[in-house]
Design a protein around this motif. Structure first.
Motif, PDB file in Angstrom:
ATOM      1  N   LYS A   1      78.428  72.899  71.093  1.00 50.29           N
ATOM      2  CA  LYS A   1      78.591  74.224  71.689  1.00 50.29           C
ATOM      3  C   LYS A   1      80.064  74.479  71.980  1.00 50.29           C
ATOM      4  O   LYS A   1      80.814  73.565  72.331  1.00 50.29           O
ATOM      5  N   ASP A   2      80.480  75.723  71.814  1.00 54.38           N
ATOM      6  CA  ASP A   2      81.890  76.083  71.982  1.00 54.38           C
ATOM      7  C   ASP A   2      82.409  75.778  73.385  1.00 54.38           C
ATOM      8  O   ASP A   2      83.548  75.339  73.538  1.00 54.38           O
ATOM      9  N   ASP A   3      81.576  75.951  74.421  1.00 51.61           N
ATOM     10  CA  ASP A   3      82.057  75.651  75.777  1.00 51.61           C
ATOM     11  C   ASP A   3      82.267  74.158  75.994  1.00 51.61           C
ATOM     12  O   ASP A   3      83.180  73.756  76.710  1.00 51.61           O
ATOM     13  N   ILE A   4      81.462  73.322  75.340  1.00 47.74           N
ATOM     14  CA  ILE A   4      81.664  71.866  75.422  1.00 47.74           C
ATOM     15  C   ILE A   4      82.938  71.490  74.668  1.00 47.74           C
ATOM     16  O   ILE A   4      83.728  70.662  75.119  1.00 47.74           O
ATOM     17  N   TYR A   5      83.163  72.119  73.521  1.00 54.84           N
ATOM     18  CA  TYR A   5      84.404  71.857  72.786  1.00 54.84           C
ATOM     19  C   TYR A   5      85.622  72.278  73.604  1.00 54.84           C
ATOM     20  O   TYR A   5      86.606  71.548  73.685  1.00 54.84           O
ATOM     21  N   ASP A   6      85.549  73.450  74.223  1.00 56.89           N
ATOM     22  CA  ASP A   6      86.679  73.983  74.982  1.00 56.89           C
ATOM     23  C   ASP A   6      86.969  73.212  76.267  1.00 56.89           C
ATOM     24  O   ASP A   6      88.076  73.304  76.797  1.00 56.89           O
ATOM     25  N   SER A   7      86.014  72.449  76.743  1.00 61.20           N
ATOM     26  CA  SER A   7      86.242  71.692  77.984  1.00 61.20           C
ATOM     27  C   SER A   7      86.274  70.189  77.705  1.00 61.20           C
ATOM     28  O   SER A   7      87.340  69.585  77.622  1.00 61.20           O
TER      29      SER A   7
ATOM     30  N   GLN B   1      88.497  68.642  74.954  1.00 60.99           N
ATOM     31  CA  GLN B   1      89.941  68.800  75.122  1.00 60.99           C
ATOM     32  C   GLN B   1      90.546  67.656  75.936  1.00 60.99           C
ATOM     33  O   GLN B   1      91.767  67.554  76.059  1.00 60.99           O
TER      34      GLN B   1
ATOM     35  N   SER C   1      82.585  73.904  66.075  1.00 58.67           N
ATOM     36  CA  SER C   1      82.359  74.572  67.352  1.00 58.67           C
ATOM     37  C   SER C   1      81.444  75.766  67.091  1.00 58.67           C
ATOM     38  O   SER C   1      81.726  76.590  66.220  1.00 58.67           O
TER      39      SER C   1
ATOM     40  N   ASP D   1      78.914  78.969  68.697  1.00 50.42           N
ATOM     41  CA  ASP D   1      78.430  79.847  69.770  1.00 50.42           C
ATOM     42  C   ASP D   1      76.919  79.918  69.596  1.00 50.42           C
ATOM     43  O   ASP D   1      76.430  80.587  68.679  1.00 50.42           O
TER      44      ASP D   1
END
Length: 98
Positions: free
Chosen positions: A59-65, A68, A85, A87
């Motif tokens: 999921k994009d939010d897991i990738y973004d947090s 990183q 990633s 959505d």
């Protein structure tokens, strides 16, 4: 959510392993996903099948947090993990990351 998808792009087939990262420990989820990814990748190489690539979809939010974090980025780099990633609400790929 776990599923395997294949898509054909530029005459190569890619397997996409989708992982949810929903447990209380994201690092434990990462550990399990990493182990499974490496096993799948090695089996694909041994089988010499038409599938040439495998990507780990998250999921994009897991990738973004989580993805990183320096430690996670280092493990992804060391193990040459290809990521996607996604959505999940819009059901679309945000980014292919090699």
């Amino acid at each position: 959510m776990q599923a395997e998808l294949a898509h054909q792009a530029l005459h190569t087939l890619t397997i996409v392993e989708i992982k949810s990262f929903i447990s209380a420990s994201l690092f434990k989820d990462f550990e399990l996903a990493l182990d499974q990814y490496i096993i799948y990748r090695n089996l694909i190489r041994l089988s010499q099948s038409e599938y040439q690539d495998i990507h780990l979809a998250i999921k994009d939010d897991i990738y973004d947090s989580f993805f990183q974090r320096k430690s996670v980025q280092t493990l992804v780099d060391i193990n040459s993990i290809a990521l996607v990633s996604v959505d999940v609400i819009k059901e679309e790929v945000i980014q292919w990351i090699n």
